[in-house]
Write a protein that holds these residues in place. Structure first.
Motif, short mmCIF file in Angstrom:
data_model
loop_
_atom_site.label_atom_id
_atom_site.label_comp_id
_atom_site.label_asym_id
_atom_site.label_seq_id
_atom_site.Cartn_x
_atom_site.Cartn_y
_atom_site.Cartn_z
N SER A 194 37.29 -90.75 139.38
CA SER A 194 37.67 -89.18 139.91
C SER A 194 36.95 -89.30 140.97
N MET A 232 43.42 -85.10 143.79
CA MET A 232 43.32 -85.34 142.64
C MET A 232 44.26 -86.04 142.36
N ARG A 233 45.46 -85.11 142.15
CA ARG A 233 46.30 -85.29 141.17
C ARG A 233 47.12 -86.55 141.79
#
Length: 164
Positions: A75, A116-117
């Protein structure tokens, strides 16, 4: 020929909003990446070189000594998030979202959240050496006195008028 065409500098677009350079002294949209240099919060002698690739949002973050960032594991780390926020201040949210090909509300937080999604599961190519050398080159220009004399390294620009 106007005065700016005779100068050794190019016109620069003003930032969308003023930003503080202490945390993120260098950020750019180049080479198919959002890339920049982010100061370490714990060590004044350390900086992190971060990048996010256009489209797939693969990312990389490492120190100027090529040590991987401990927070960039699957991430975005805080360095990448700070870089995205400063890019939005420098270039404006619409331009950053358009460059990165992000379908999100044009705010720094929304751009990072959407990236990020939708995709940064894999690490990107570590371009730390290239990005850091560009940062150092920009720093060197700050040490030059203002002048209208041509700079040799800027002579790659094509001539502005035809030679007969």
């Amino acid at each position: 020929m106007s005065d700016w065409e005779k100068a050794s500098t190019a016109r620069v677009l003003p930032p969308a909003r003023p930003r503080k350079l202490a945390k993120v002294p260098f950020v750019e949209l180049a080479d198919g990446r959002l890339q920049g240099v982010v100061s370490s919060g714990s060590d004044i002698g350390r900086v992190y070189v971060s990048s996010v690739e256009v489209g797939g949002y693969a990312f990389a973050c490492s120190t100027n000594n090529n040590r991987p960032c401990g927070g960039a594991r699957g991430s975005f780390c805080n360095h990448i998030l700070a870089m995205v926020g400063e890019a939005v201040l420098q270039y404006g949210p619409e331009r950053v979202a358009r460059y990165l090909r992000v379908e999100a509300e044009p705010t720094g937080h929304a751009i990072a959240a959407e990236m990020m999604r939708t995709g940064p599961a894999q690490a990107g190519t570590n371009a730390a050496a290239t990005v850091f050398s560009q940062f150092l080159r920009h720093l060197a220009y700050l040490e030059l006195a203002p002048t209208t004399v041509p700079l040799p390294e800027m002579q790659w620009f094509p001539p502005t008028r035809a030679v007969l």
